[in-house]
Design a protein around this motif. Structure first.
Motif: not given
Lengths: 208, 405
Positions: A196-200, B305, B366-367, B372
């Protein structure tokens, strides 16, 4: 700002819908996309959460569209040409459905059996029910169908497509944009899971 | 291009006011302009979009803010009432006109190694630029550091006036490189670790240091943390264009390349490369412990990703557009400060005449959460032959905090 990144829309508390409207929309999206062996249903996938969020924003208010008159009947290919914005159409359309069903069956949509719900939606789509207050059944059904599909297939950041359920179903890899390592690997499945745009979930080591 | 325009302007001026400047003087001014390039005077003394050399933006030092003063020949607010002797004395000793003691944010500990003729040329150039009236309050340090006399003690402890000492056992090219790096180029001002008093630790010359929210990397020939994997040609290309197969310049180095190294002559860049490649030793290198497998797996997922689309599944990058992360010297530093900053804030390559494309990396603040980012940096620092230490989420959090303040 248009360049601001999206923030995760989370379920819990309705922003546009009343509790009664929310229950009705959840029941409808769960008939448009019923839970089956392929995936969870539209309600669990968050389609109503997605629609609620959209109706609170620019989409609901048509704030990015030209919305001044004259309002003339359009061709079928031109889509909705009326004066009301989506937020107003939902408010009127949902009220009309419950008003119609209460008068006809003495029940709300939520209280109907699934087969009765399907029959009603089928008739509404075909223009065979006469909704009150000038609400046009086929047009409103079209709006519900369109927004339900958006909620089910759009990025989970917008509130629907819970756990990327539709992407997993289809094998769609999500917000990726480079496949150079895989272009020449013919007839082999793409190995990466959707993102997703905000990750997985794997980003935080939680497992898939 | 700037240089060309400047040269033309100077040429035109020389013609227009021929009685004022002889041909010899004009030559000296042009040589002095090149000294200003080597010393990157504009890097500190010119504000972006401002009048040349009329005063810069505040330098945030660990001790407080210092504002680079106006060094145009304006009598009131610049150095118009300085004599050449004042200027020479300041460059050699850090003591300016009327005995005012400079703080070593002005890199006189490096400029002291410049020879007299180069300083004279630079002075000729500085007196030739347009005088600009711009009052700068240079000293904004808190008490008691704002007492300039304190620098008397600092200098006694940390500074000796010096001349460049050539090494006759080395080539002329090496000596030219050493002269630029140690002197006018003042590379150590950023790249040499500092003592608690803010003085260079000479025993760790050019081995990398943290400043202003960036880590200026080890630029010795160390194979693990330095330029050991770079050829002389790689180094020349980087300094000339801001880009080579190993790295794209960011932060303060990008500015130094834009204002200074990209305008140096090719022989000077080659000399700098020859000298830097002769420094450092691999004796103290140790292999950091392998990070744990969970963090590597998480880091790999984040990498796939977020990073692989540009930097490649194998970290090989794509030519001069996307730097290789395998063997990348920023990746290999002991400190992950610059790396974390690049991920959080993004970066854009500097525009130079030879590399005008300026590819950019987006901000991912932001992400990605701190953990992470820590995991993906740990993965990158331990993959494809890289062997740098793991990064903690606290490390990333500190950089994020610095960026949001």
């Amino acid at each position: 700002m248009a360049s601001d990144p999206p923030t995760q829309v989370v379920a819990g508390g309705w922003h546009f819908f009343s509790a009664q409207e929310a229950a009705l929309v959840e029941a409808i999206v769960d008939r448009i996309i019923p839970a089956d062996e392929l995936s969870m249903g539209g309600k669990e996938a968050g389609c109503a959460v997605y629609i609620d969020s959209q109706l609170m924003g620019a989409y609901g208010a048509s704030s990015r569209l030209y919305t001044q008159g004259p309002f003339l009947p359009g061709l079928p290919t031109q889509g909705y040409q009326g004066e009301a914005n989506p937020a107003q159409r939902y408010r009127a359309g949902l009220a009309a459905i419950d008003a119609f069903l209460k008068q006809r069956d003495g029940k709300t949509f939520v209280e109907l059996a699934r087969a009765e719900q399907d029959a009603f939606l089928t008739a509404m789509e075909a223009g065979k029910v006469d909704l009150p207050n000038g609400v046009k059944g086929p047009a409103f059904f079209g709006l519900l169908l369109q927004n339900t599909m958006e909620g089910f297939f759009a990025d989970p950041v917008y509130g629907g497509n819970k756990d990327m359920v539709s992407w997993r179903m289809l094998g769609f890899p999500g917000a990726r944009y480079d496949y150079r390592d895989h272009v020449s690997k013919h007839n082999q499945p793409y190995p990466q899971p959707p993102v997703s745009i905000i990750g997985r979930p794997e980003w935080l080591g939680k497992g898939a | 291009m700037k240089k060309l325009v400047f040269t033309l302007v100077i040429g035109a001026l020389a013609l227009a006011i021929a009685p004022a400047w002889s041909a010899d003087q004009a030559d000296q001014i042009i040589r002095g302009q090149y000294q200003a390039v080597l010393g990157d005077c504009a890097g500190c003394h010119t504000q972006a979009g401002g009048k040349p050399l009329a005063g810069g933006l505040p330098l945030e030092t660990p001790f407080g803010a210092l504002v680079p003063p106006n060094i145009t020949p304006d009598g009131e607010t610049g150095i118009g009432n300085w004599s050449e002797a004042d200027f020479r004395n300041m460059m050699k000793s850090g003591i300016g006109h009327n005995g005012v003691r400079l703080y070593p944010a002005m890199p006189y500990p490096a400029y002291t190694r410049m020879n007299d003729s180069d300083i004279a040329d630079l002075w000729a150039y500085l007196t030739s630029v347009e005088p600009v009236s711009n009052k700068v309050e240079a000293n904004q340090l808190p008490f008691p550091l704002n007492i300039r006399l304190a620098m008397l003690g600092w200098n006694a402890l940390n500074f000796t006036e010096a001349s460049f000492q050539p090494d006759s056992s080395k080539s002329a090219e090496w000596n030219r490189g050493a002269y630029i790096v140690q002197g006018s180029g003042h590379c150590g001002t950023c790249h040499t670790p500092k003592s608690f008093l803010g003085a260079d630790k000479d025993s760790e010359f050019l081995q990398g240091a943290s400043l202003q929210g960036w880590f200026a990397p080890d630029i010795t020939n160390n194979a693990q943390s330095g330029l050991g994997k770079w050829s002389e040609e790689d180094l020349v290309k980087y300094l000339k264009t801001g880009v080579n197969a190993h790295s794209i310049a960011s932060g303060p180095m990008a500015e130094a390349i834009e204002n200074s190294t990209s305008k140096m002559t090719d022989p000077d860049l080659k000399a700098v490369a020859v000298y830097l490649k002769s420094l450092g030793s691999d004796a103290g290198n140790t292999q950091p412990a392998k990070p744990d497998e969970t963090r590597m797996a998480t880091g790999e997922a984040v990498y796939r990703d977020n990073c692989s689309a540009c930097h490649g599944g194998d970290g090989a990058g794509a030519g001069v557009l996307f730097p290789s992360l395998a063997g990348n010297s920023i990746v290999a530093q002991g400190s992950s400060e610059t790396l974390a900053r690049l991920v959080l804030a993004g970066s854009q390559a500097v525009h130079t005449a030879d590399a005008p494309t300026t590819p950019a990396m987006p901000s991912l603040a932001w992400r990605l959460k701190d953990q992470e980012i820590a995991d993906v940096l740990t993965y990158v620092r331990a993959s494809w032959g890289n062997a740098a230490a793991a990064v903690s989420s606290d490390d990333v959090a500190a950089v994020r905090k610095g960026l949001t303040q």
